[in-house]
Design a protein around this motif. Structure first.
Motif, PDB file in Angstrom:
ATOM      1  N   THR A  60      37.616  47.048  55.238  1.00  0.00           N
ATOM      2  CA  THR A  60      37.829  48.235  54.365  1.00  0.00           C
ATOM      3  C   THR A  60      36.926  49.023  54.584  1.00  0.00           C
ATOM      4  N   SER A  94      44.893  53.007  45.254  1.00  0.00           N
ATOM      5  CA  SER A  94      43.485  53.693  45.660  1.00  0.00           C
ATOM      6  C   SER A  94      43.603  53.953  47.159  1.00  0.00           C
ATOM      7  N   LEU A  95      43.923  52.974  47.895  1.00  0.00           N
ATOM      8  CA  LEU A  95      43.797  53.159  49.394  1.00  0.00           C
ATOM      9  C   LEU A  95      45.320  52.968  50.099  1.00  0.00           C
ATOM     10  N   ASN A 130      38.659  53.178  40.386  1.00  0.00           N
ATOM     11  CA  ASN A 130      39.667  54.246  40.216  1.00  0.00           C
ATOM     12  C   ASN A 130      41.078  53.783  40.616  1.00  0.00           C
ATOM     13  N   GLY A 131      41.288  52.809  41.399  1.00  0.00           N
ATOM     14  CA  GLY A 131      42.600  52.086  41.754  1.00  0.00           C
ATOM     15  C   GLY A 131      42.911  51.274  40.509  1.00  0.00           C
ATOM     16  N   TYR A 176      35.061  54.067  56.092  1.00  0.00           N
ATOM     17  CA  TYR A 176      33.531  54.933  56.082  1.00  0.00           C
ATOM     18  C   TYR A 176      32.993  54.618  57.291  1.00  0.00           C
ATOM     19  N   LEU A 211      43.275  48.334  44.151  1.00  0.00           N
ATOM     20  CA  LEU A 211      42.392  48.871  45.164  1.00  0.00           C
ATOM     21  C   LEU A 211      43.394  49.203  46.330  1.00  0.00           C
ATOM     22  N   ARG A 265      33.729  52.326  43.659  1.00  0.00           N
ATOM     23  CA  ARG A 265      34.226  53.370  42.907  1.00  0.00           C
ATOM     24  C   ARG A 265      35.663  53.448  42.968  1.00  0.00           C
ATOM     25  N   GLU A 266      36.294  53.191  44.357  1.00  0.00           N
ATOM     26  CA  GLU A 266      37.629  53.226  44.711  1.00  0.00           C
ATOM     27  C   GLU A 266      38.479  51.863  43.857  1.00  0.00           C
ATOM     28  N   ARG A 323      45.436  55.281  53.080  1.00  0.00           N
ATOM     29  CA  ARG A 323      44.377  55.636  53.711  1.00  0.00           C
ATOM     30  C   ARG A 323      43.862  55.018  54.625  1.00  0.00           C
ATOM     31  N   ASN A 363      30.921  53.860  47.962  1.00  0.00           N
ATOM     32  CA  ASN A 363      32.213  54.672  47.794  1.00  0.00           C
ATOM     33  C   ASN A 363      33.315  53.388  47.297  1.00  0.00           C
ATOM     34  N   LEU A 364      33.136  52.289  48.224  1.00  0.00           N
ATOM     35  CA  LEU A 364      34.565  51.352  47.698  1.00  0.00           C
ATOM     36  C   LEU A 364      34.440  50.832  46.225  1.00  0.00           C
TER      37      LEU A 364
END
Length: 189
Positions: free
Chosen positions: A66, A26-27, A89-90, A71, A22, A85-86, A30, A82-83
């Motif tokens: 976060t 992913s972040l 994805n991370g 968001y 994460l 999913r992140e 960001r 969304n987090l």
């Protein structure tokens, strides 16, 4: 007379690769500087090598910070989704995650959901799931712990199913039970 001891309560831990996926993948670029500082203050100093595991409380607080930072304009539940999913994805960029993606693609959506409890247990030592199959493309997923944010796990499930090849994924929370929830999932192959 023999006195039986009850087992010590298990310390709830989130494993290093979950944090790494994460926050380092992913972040990575960001979050705001104040958010990175706030993460340090709750025990997640990403400027140092990661620990093998972090407490559930540190993880929960880090996720809350976060969501607020990433968001701010979204409804809270959508930010948590969304987090979720992140996180997935991370994790695909970690050694553990790459292995899980390969397996998910081979298995497809339904068989991947049948292994979802194993997937969750690779991220931490306390979240468990049970699957009720309703049809070849529809299930209900029971989770014992959702951090008061079942939409986070909707995002996790959606991202996992996407990696397994599902399309047009629909999830909805059908029940909240104590610290857990039941999420209905449908998809197309």
């Amino acid at each position: 007379m023999r006195v039986e001891r009850s087992p010590a309560p298990q310390r709830r831990l989130v494993f290093e690769h979950t944090i790494e996926g994460l926050f380092r993948f992913s972040l990575r670029n960001r979050l705001s500087a104040p958010a990175w500082q706030a993460l340090r203050e709750v025990g997640l100093d990403l400027s140092k090598p990661l620990l093998p595991a972090y407490t559930h409380e540190t993880w929960r607080r880090a996720l809350e910070l976060t969501v607020v930072d990433l968001y701010p304009a979204l409804p809270r539940a959508e930010g948590w989704r969304n987090l979720g999913r992140e996180v997935v994805n991370g994790m695909v960029h970690t050694l553990m995650g790459r292995a899980m993606v390969g397996v998910a693609r081979l298995l497809g959506p339904l068989r991947s959901l049948r292994r979802f409890n194993n997937t969750l247990r690779s991220a931490d030592n306390y979240v468990e799931s049970r699957l009720t199959e309703l049809s070849p493309t529809s299930c209900e997923v029971w989770l014992n712990e959702v951090m008061d944010q079942p939409s986070y796990y909707q995002g996790v499930i959606e991202a996992c199913l996407t990696l397994a090849g599902a399309r047009d994924i629909q999830t909805r929370v059908v029940a909240c039970e104590g610290r857990g929830a039941v999420i209905h999932v449908e998809w197309e192959e």
